[in-house]
Every structure is written in structure tokens, then in C-alpha cells.
Design an enzyme around this catalytic site. Structure first.
Site, PDB file in Angstrom:
ATOM      1  N   CYS A   1       0.841  -1.192   0.000  1.00  0.00           N
ATOM      2  CA  CYS A   1       0.000   0.000   0.000  1.00  0.00           C
ATOM      3  C   CYS A   1       0.881   1.248   0.000  1.00  0.00           C
ATOM      4  O   CYS A   1       1.768   1.384   0.829  1.00  0.00           O
ATOM      5  CB  CYS A   1      -0.894  -0.039   1.236  1.00  0.00           C
ATOM      6  N   GLU A   2       0.626   2.132  -0.961  1.00  0.00           N
ATOM      7  CA  GLU A   2       1.515   3.296  -1.091  1.00  0.00           C
ATOM      8  C   GLU A   2       1.234   4.379  -0.045  1.00  0.00           C
ATOM      9  O   GLU A   2       1.989   5.330   0.080  1.00  0.00           O
ATOM     10  CB  GLU A   2       1.429   3.886  -2.496  1.00  0.00           C
ATOM     11  N   HIS A   3       0.149   4.240   0.696  1.00  0.00           N
ATOM     12  CA  HIS A   3      -0.152   5.238   1.721  1.00  0.00           C
ATOM     13  C   HIS A   3       0.520   4.920   3.052  1.00  0.00           C
ATOM     14  O   HIS A   3       0.770   5.811   3.845  1.00  0.00           O
ATOM     15  CB  HIS A   3      -1.671   5.345   1.935  1.00  0.00           C
ATOM     16  N   HIS A   4       0.770   3.631   3.309  1.00  0.00           N
ATOM     17  CA  HIS A   4       1.374   3.241   4.582  1.00  0.00           C
ATOM     18  C   HIS A   4       2.631   2.390   4.415  1.00  0.00           C
ATOM     19  O   HIS A   4       3.265   2.041   5.403  1.00  0.00           O
ATOM     20  CB  HIS A   4       0.361   2.450   5.425  1.00  0.00           C
TER      21      HIS A   4
ATOM     22  N   GLN B   1      -5.015  -0.368  -4.838  1.00  0.00           N
ATOM     23  CA  GLN B   1      -5.559  -1.558  -5.495  1.00  0.00           C
ATOM     24  C   GLN B   1      -6.302  -1.235  -6.792  1.00  0.00           C
ATOM     25  O   GLN B   1      -6.253  -1.991  -7.749  1.00  0.00           O
ATOM     26  CB  GLN B   1      -6.473  -2.301  -4.507  1.00  0.00           C
TER      27      GLN B   1
ATOM     28  N   HIS C   1      -5.611  -5.509   3.127  1.00  0.00           N
ATOM     29  CA  HIS C   1      -4.632  -4.439   3.295  1.00  0.00           C
ATOM     30  C   HIS C   1      -4.213  -4.419   4.758  1.00  0.00           C
ATOM     31  O   HIS C   1      -5.054  -4.187   5.626  1.00  0.00           O
ATOM     32  CB  HIS C   1      -5.253  -3.092   2.915  1.00  0.00           C
TER      33      HIS C   1
ATOM     34  N   CYS D   1      -2.711  -2.321   6.338  1.00  0.00           N
ATOM     35  CA  CYS D   1      -2.921  -1.017   6.998  1.00  0.00           C
ATOM     36  C   CYS D   1      -4.321  -0.924   7.593  1.00  0.00           C
ATOM     37  O   CYS D   1      -4.564  -0.128   8.491  1.00  0.00           O
ATOM     38  CB  CYS D   1      -2.664   0.129   6.017  1.00  0.00           C
TER      39      CYS D   1
END
Ligand SMILES: [Zn+2]
Length: 213
Positions: free
Chosen positions: A101-104, A142, A170, A172
Site C-alpha cells: 500500500c503506497e499510503h502506509h 488496489q 490491506h 494497513c
């Protein structure tokens, strides 16, 4: 451009200078950066167990979990002629998917199901697994991953008739924040004939087949 660069909706946002450093230079730089994070957290990098972590993480980022950022690692586009004139749906289901996941920067773990209807060209079955793996090995959301897989297969096969469904957990969401261990995220992209509800239904029915060997 630079940091403000916004690609098309399906492109991974990369800077134009993304590949100016070699992989070896990137590993060397990231090694120092990971070391700095660990030191900031107060960890003793002289400890035997922690000493090798910065190098290990740097290599893993560049060569493995973010290895799919590099166009050189894109699976080769070898295709074959559809000699047997098979004209129905072909589904490659339950493709194991590991992404990030590119946010976490936490893992996304799930299954991808990919289908196409040949317009005269076919690909080796493992090619679909490789394409999934290539795009998964990037910092991802995703939705984008699902679209990138479809777009690539459409280009390779020369047809719009490609579909992909991804069902993934995910970490996260599952392991931190709301900590919902049971939830998973489903995304889909239906191209060409798969926009037809009957064709789409057939694809989804195949995915739901209870495959046991
Ligand atoms: Zn996340």
C-alpha cells in the site's frame, strides 16, 4: 513536472528522473536512509540482530517489493497465434498477489483473477501471473493495480476484451488503525466484451468455482 507530475489515471506517479540512479546507487542511498530512521527511533545499530537490517531492507525495496517500478523488469511480451481458434473466455484465477500500500508502505495480500477472450493472439498462462506480479511490486493502490494489469494485457493481446478482479487484504486496515482483520477489498476492471453483463457473469461464475485438486 518534477514532484508535481501527475500521470494518466492508471500510471504510477513517477518523476522523470526516476531511473537516473542505478539500482546499486539506490540501494546504497536507501541503506543510509533506513539506518537513519532506525537510529531516530533509538535503536542500537551496533546490535548483532539489527546491524544488517538497513542493507537488507534497501535490497528488498529495490530488487523485490518495489522492483516492478523499473521498466526493465516488465515481463517480455511474447505471444502466440491462437491456432486452435479457442474463442471463449480464458480465466487465470487465484493468482497470489503480494503488493504494498503506497499510503502506509504496508503489505497488500490477496488473489487476482484475470480473464481474456482471444482476438487471434494468446499468451502463455504464466504470463498473466508475471504481469500481476510486476505491477504488484510497486507502491500501489488496489484500483490502479487492477487497471494497470488490464491495460497491459490489452496491449499484449491486442484486444480490449480483458478483465481483472482483485480481492485483497490491506494490512494497513487489518493490523493497525481500525484493525479490522476480516475485511478485504474487491476491485474490478472490465474491458470490451466483459462490459456485457452475461460475459461478466460467466467470468465471475468461473472465479467462484470451488477449485480443489
Ligand atoms: Zn494503506
Amino acid at each position: 513536472m518534477g514532484d508535481e507530475h501527475v500521470g494518466s489515471s492508471t500510471d504510477t506517479p513517477l518523476r522523470p528522473d526516476a531511473f537516473e540512479l542505478s539500482d546499486i546507487e539506490k540501494i546504497d542511498r536507501i541503506k543510509g536512509q533506513v539506518k537513519e530512521i532506525m537510529e531516530t527511533l533509538g535503536l542500537d545499530l551496533e546490535d548483532d540482530s539489527l546491524k544488517g537490517t538497513p542493507t537488507r531492507v534497501a535490497k528488498m525495496f529495490v530488487n523485490e517489493i518495489f522492483g516492478g517500478l523499473h521498466p526493465d523488469r516488465k515481463p517480455s511480451a511474447s505471444t502466440f497465434e491462437n491456432k486452435y481458434k479457442y474463442g471463449e473466455i480464458l480465466v487465470e484465477k487465484n493468482i497470489t498477489l503480494y503488493s504494498t500500500c503506497e499510503h502506509h508502505l504496508l503489505p497488500i495480500v490477496g488473489k487476482a483473477h484475470v480473464a481474456y477472450i482471444s482476438k487471434g493472439t494468446v499468451v502463455g498462462l504464466s504470463k498473466m501471473n508475471r504481469i500481476v506480479d510486476y505491477y504488484a511490486k510497486r507502491p500501489q493502490v488496489q484500483e490502479r493495480l487492477t487497471m494497470q494489469i488490464v491495460k497491459e494485457l490489452q496491449a499484449v493481446l491486442g484486444t480490449q476484451d480483458v478483465a481483472c478482479v482483485i480481492d485483497a487484504k490491506h494490512l494497513c486496515v487489518n493490523s493497525r488503525g481500525i484493525r479490522d482483520i476480516d475485511s478485504s477489498t474487491v476491485t474490478s476492471e472490465f474491458g470490451g466484451k466483459f462490459k456485457d453483463p452475461a460475459v461478466r457473469r460467466e467470468f465471475l461464475d468461473y472465479i467462484n468455482l470451488d477449485t480443489e485438486f
